[in-house]
Write a protein that holds these residues in place. Structure first.
Motif, PDB file in Angstrom:
ATOM      1  N   TYR A  77      25.952  19.379 -24.346  1.00 44.54           N
ATOM      2  CA  TYR A  77      26.804  18.199 -24.159  1.00 44.54           C
ATOM      3  C   TYR A  77      25.965  16.922 -24.106  1.00 44.54           C
ATOM      4  CZ  TYR A  77      29.760  14.753 -21.884  1.00 44.54           C
ATOM      5  OH  TYR A  77      30.430  13.605 -21.583  1.00 44.54           O
ATOM      6  N   ASN A  78      24.914  16.920 -23.283  1.00 51.35           N
ATOM      7  CA  ASN A  78      24.073  15.731 -23.139  1.00 51.35           C
ATOM      8  C   ASN A  78      23.415  15.345 -24.457  1.00 51.35           C
ATOM      9  OD1 ASN A  78      24.667  15.353 -20.424  1.00 51.35           O
ATOM     10  ND2 ASN A  78      22.996  16.680 -19.766  1.00 51.35           N
ATOM     11  N   LEU A  79      22.945  16.325 -25.189  1.00 51.35           N
ATOM     12  CA  LEU A  79      22.320  16.048 -26.482  1.00 51.35           C
ATOM     13  C   LEU A  79      23.356  15.498 -27.470  1.00 51.35           C
ATOM     14  CD1 LEU A  79      19.767  16.104 -28.141  1.00 51.35           C
ATOM     15  CD2 LEU A  79      20.219  18.501 -28.653  1.00 51.35           C
ATOM     16  N   HIS A  80      24.529  16.101 -27.482  1.00 48.97           N
ATOM     17  CA  HIS A  80      25.597  15.641 -28.366  1.00 48.97           C
ATOM     18  C   HIS A  80      26.011  14.212 -27.996  1.00 48.97           C
ATOM     19  CE1 HIS A  80      28.201  16.658 -31.580  1.00 48.97           C
ATOM     20  NE2 HIS A  80      29.310  16.795 -30.891  1.00 48.97           N
ATOM     21  N   HIS A  81      26.064  13.924 -26.719  1.00 49.55           N
ATOM     22  CA  HIS A  81      26.401  12.576 -26.256  1.00 49.55           C
ATOM     23  C   HIS A  81      25.345  11.571 -26.726  1.00 49.55           C
ATOM     24  CE1 HIS A  81      26.780   9.230 -23.347  1.00 49.55           C
ATOM     25  NE2 HIS A  81      28.077   9.481 -23.495  1.00 49.55           N
ATOM     26  N   LYS A  82      24.070  11.942 -26.631  1.00 46.83           N
ATOM     27  CA  LYS A  82      22.991  11.063 -27.113  1.00 46.83           C
ATOM     28  C   LYS A  82      23.152  10.773 -28.602  1.00 46.83           C
ATOM     29  CE  LYS A  82      19.152  12.247 -24.062  1.00 46.83           C
ATOM     30  NZ  LYS A  82      17.846  12.927 -23.996  1.00 46.83           N
ATOM     31  N   TRP A 104      19.040  15.430 -34.088  1.00 46.01           N
ATOM     32  CA  TRP A 104      19.719  16.440 -34.909  1.00 46.01           C
ATOM     33  C   TRP A 104      18.933  17.739 -34.941  1.00 46.01           C
ATOM     34  CZ3 TRP A 104      20.367  12.203 -39.093  1.00 46.01           C
ATOM     35  CH2 TRP A 104      21.490  11.413 -38.800  1.00 46.01           C
ATOM     36  N   ARG A 105      17.606  17.649 -35.043  1.00 46.49           N
ATOM     37  CA  ARG A 105      16.780  18.870 -35.032  1.00 46.49           C
ATOM     38  C   ARG A 105      16.905  19.591 -33.699  1.00 46.49           C
ATOM     39  NH1 ARG A 105      13.193  15.668 -37.855  1.00 46.49           N
ATOM     40  NH2 ARG A 105      11.982  15.245 -35.979  1.00 46.49           N
ATOM     41  N   GLN A 106      16.897  18.832 -32.604  1.00 44.20           N
ATOM     42  CA  GLN A 106      17.063  19.448 -31.283  1.00 44.20           C
ATOM     43  C   GLN A 106      18.420  20.151 -31.201  1.00 44.20           C
ATOM     44  OE1 GLN A 106      16.139  16.864 -27.871  1.00 44.20           O
ATOM     45  NE2 GLN A 106      14.979  15.604 -29.306  1.00 44.20           N
ATOM     46  N   PHE A 107      19.453  19.484 -31.662  1.00 44.12           N
ATOM     47  CA  PHE A 107      20.795  20.073 -31.630  1.00 44.12           C
ATOM     48  C   PHE A 107      20.839  21.346 -32.472  1.00 44.12           C
ATOM     49  CE2 PHE A 107      25.217  20.505 -32.968  1.00 44.12           C
ATOM     50  CZ  PHE A 107      25.847  20.481 -31.731  1.00 44.12           C
ATOM     51  N   ASP A 108      20.281  21.298 -33.674  1.00 41.18           N
ATOM     52  CA  ASP A 108      20.255  22.477 -34.545  1.00 41.18           C
ATOM     53  C   ASP A 108      19.533  23.649 -33.890  1.00 41.18           C
ATOM     54  OD1 ASP A 108      21.662  21.094 -36.481  1.00 41.18           O
ATOM     55  OD2 ASP A 108      19.894  20.699 -37.743  1.00 41.18           O
ATOM     56  N   SER A 109      18.473  23.352 -33.142  1.00 34.35           N
ATOM     57  CA  SER A 109      17.721  24.435 -32.506  1.00 34.35           C
ATOM     58  C   SER A 109      18.480  25.052 -31.335  1.00 34.35           C
ATOM     59  CB  SER A 109      16.354  23.936 -32.036  1.00 34.35           C
ATOM     60  OG  SER A 109      16.494  23.092 -30.916  1.00 34.35           O
ATOM     61  N   LEU A 110      19.415  24.318 -30.752  1.00 30.74           N
ATOM     62  CA  LEU A 110      20.192  24.835 -29.626  1.00 30.74           C
ATOM     63  C   LEU A 110      21.409  25.642 -30.063  1.00 30.74           C
ATOM     64  CD1 LEU A 110      20.261  21.802 -27.172  1.00 30.74           C
ATOM     65  CD2 LEU A 110      18.944  23.911 -26.954  1.00 30.74           C
ATOM     66  N   VAL A 111      21.923  25.353 -31.231  1.00 33.81           N
ATOM     67  CA  VAL A 111      23.154  25.982 -31.699  1.00 33.81           C
ATOM     68  C   VAL A 111      22.795  27.069 -32.697  1.00 33.81           C
ATOM     69  CG1 VAL A 111      25.369  25.580 -32.840  1.00 33.81           C
ATOM     70  CG2 VAL A 111      24.401  23.830 -31.348  1.00 33.81           C
ATOM     71  N   ASP A 112      23.102  28.297 -32.349  1.00 38.32           N
ATOM     72  CA  ASP A 112      22.807  29.431 -33.228  1.00 38.32           C
ATOM     73  C   ASP A 112      23.997  29.693 -34.140  1.00 38.32           C
ATOM     74  OD1 ASP A 112      20.277  29.998 -32.199  1.00 38.32           O
ATOM     75  OD2 ASP A 112      21.114  31.181 -30.558  1.00 38.32           O
ATOM     76  N   LEU A 113      23.861  29.282 -35.382  1.00 37.59           N
ATOM     77  CA  LEU A 113      24.895  29.548 -36.369  1.00 37.59           C
ATOM     78  C   LEU A 113      24.472  30.737 -37.214  1.00 37.59           C
ATOM     79  CD1 LEU A 113      25.714  25.913 -37.557  1.00 37.59           C
ATOM     80  CD2 LEU A 113      27.039  27.347 -35.996  1.00 37.59           C
ATOM     81  N   PRO A 114      25.424  31.554 -37.635  1.00 27.00           N
ATOM     82  CA  PRO A 114      25.047  32.698 -38.472  1.00 27.00           C
ATOM     83  C   PRO A 114      24.564  32.222 -39.836  1.00 27.00           C
ATOM     84  CG  PRO A 114      27.438  32.526 -38.292  1.00 27.00           C
ATOM     85  CD  PRO A 114      26.852  31.488 -37.375  1.00 27.00           C
ATOM     86  N   ALA A 115      23.621  32.950 -40.383  1.00 27.51           N
ATOM     87  CA  ALA A 115      23.144  32.650 -41.729  1.00 27.51           C
ATOM     88  C   ALA A 115      24.214  33.127 -42.708  1.00 27.51           C
ATOM     89  CB  ALA A 115      21.818  33.353 -41.993  1.00 27.51           C
TER      90      ALA A 115
END
Length: 180
Positions: A77-82, A104-115
């Motif tokens: 949430y905090n990262l998304h808010h930033k 954006w890179r930090q957010f991508d590293s936190l969210v595990d999306l399936p390949a």
């Protein structure tokens, strides 16, 4: 060794292109001194033949994971808010672009999306790029209003990297005219 985990590698922050070379050299030197550079360049690998070494390697990984892998909804949430409230303000265009990319890179590293390799995956990637472009453009200072309007009319819609390049050319052009 485990006691090195909490120590600071370098005493100054990476600021972008301005100090990357100095920062990179300092980090490499610090890792080399601590005998950790092999973890970065791939020369140190988990020993598959010695059970004791495997156990030590796994213990270090567990300590690292327990120390640094503490995320919950509030972190995201905090990262998304930033990301959504970031504006250029007093930053240069380059600083603002790099700050956006960093978040954006930090957010991508936190969210595990399936390949995914299905037909729709490219549409999802395009959608994510469009959202990032809009975030980037919305946070720009008003001095870029006319270029922002032009970028939004280009078909196909540019990605953030090309939008930044376009804005940079405009900024350079304006700076060269104001100095002469």
């Amino acid at each position: 060794m485990v006691e090195d985990i909490g120590s600071q590698l370098v005493t100054f922050k990476l600021e972008g292109t301005e100090n990357y070379k100095v920062w990179s050299t300092a980090v490499q030197l610090a890792l080399h001194i601590r005998n950790k550079i092999g973890f970065i360049n791939g020369k140190s690998v988990r020993d598959e033949t010695d059970g004791t070494l495997q156990e030590q390697w796994d213990k270090c990984n567990v300590v690292l994971k327990e120390t640094y892998d503490k995320q919950d909804g509030s972190v995201i949430y905090n990262l998304h808010h930033k990301i959504y409230t970031l504006t250029q303000s007093s930053m240069s265009l380059s600083e603002y672009y790099h700050e956006c990319n960093s978040l954006w890179r930090q957010f991508d590293s936190l969210v595990d999306l399936p390949a995914c390799t299905c037909e729709c995956s490219s549409k999802f990637k395009e959608h994510a790029q469009l959202l990032r472009l809009m975030q980037f453009l919305m946070g720009l200072d008003d001095v870029f209003n006319s270029v922002r309007s032009i970028i939004l009319t280009i078909k196909p819609i540019l990605d953030v990297k090309y939008a930044f390049a376009t804005l940079s050319r405009d900024e350079s052009h304006r700076n060269s005219h104001s100095s002469s």
